[in-house]
Design an enzyme around this catalytic site. Sequence first.
Site, short mmCIF file in Angstrom:
data_model
loop_
_atom_site.label_atom_id
_atom_site.label_comp_id
_atom_site.label_asym_id
_atom_site.label_seq_id
_atom_site.Cartn_x
_atom_site.Cartn_y
_atom_site.Cartn_z
CG LEU A 44 -1.92 -1.10 1.39
CD1 LEU A 44 -2.68 -0.94 2.72
CD2 LEU A 44 -2.89 -1.12 0.23
CG ASP A 45 -0.15 4.86 -2.14
OD1 ASP A 45 -0.55 5.46 -1.13
OD2 ASP A 45 -0.83 4.79 -3.18
CE LYS A 46 5.42 9.48 3.76
NZ LYS A 46 6.59 10.36 3.46
#
Length: 237
Positions: free
Chosen positions: A101-103
């Site tokens: 999952l991205d930031k």
Amino acid sequence: MRLVKLIANLGYGSRKEIQAAIRNGWVTDCGGTKLKPDSKTAHEDILFDDAPLDPAPGMVLLMNKPLGYTCSTKDQGRLVYDLLPGRFRLRKPPVSTVGRLDKETSGMLLFTDDGTFLHRVISPKSDVPKVYEVTLDRPLRGDEGKLFASGGMMLESETKPLKPAALEVLSETHVRLTLHEGRYHQVRRMFAATGNHVVTLSRIRIGGLELDALEEGSWRLLDETDKARIFSITPEA
């Protein structure tokens, strides 16, 4: 496997450090008997400093990932691994995230040291659905559900169309989207292709497994029932 190697592989320390821990009496069985390096004791019956050992290889964790954390062991700043016990990063085999999952995305994130399990979850052949809750910057234009479900949508710079995705409209700027693949920034790029912008994004389900009451930033071990739920067939959102 000798006791020293077993405990060292779980990340509690080097073999030299574990040997010292055994000499100091910090490794016992559940009855309090001090163990020796050649003791043959079941994994679940071993205590290290009066606490049960971490699970053997094959461990799977579920985390409710907060915003601002990166799914990496190398990036600068806050890492999802910082939310786990430090020894988990020293396990052999190592613990890895199951996908990323991205930031700026929160929600369900799995970790495992089981490569077979990891690849089964992320493999397109497994067709494990992932459900995301999305808040949009602007109201839907109205044709997104049909476009996403078509199986013919192309993202910029790609040559293969997306698999059909199911859109559940909760309001004109709030939706749930079910994907059966995991391309780079896929949800954000899908809405960008329709002229919209994702404001908030959270993964709320993987297969038949949900976060339930797991607090943000917290994690828990999955048992066999939990793992089976990941691969269960569930209705699309």
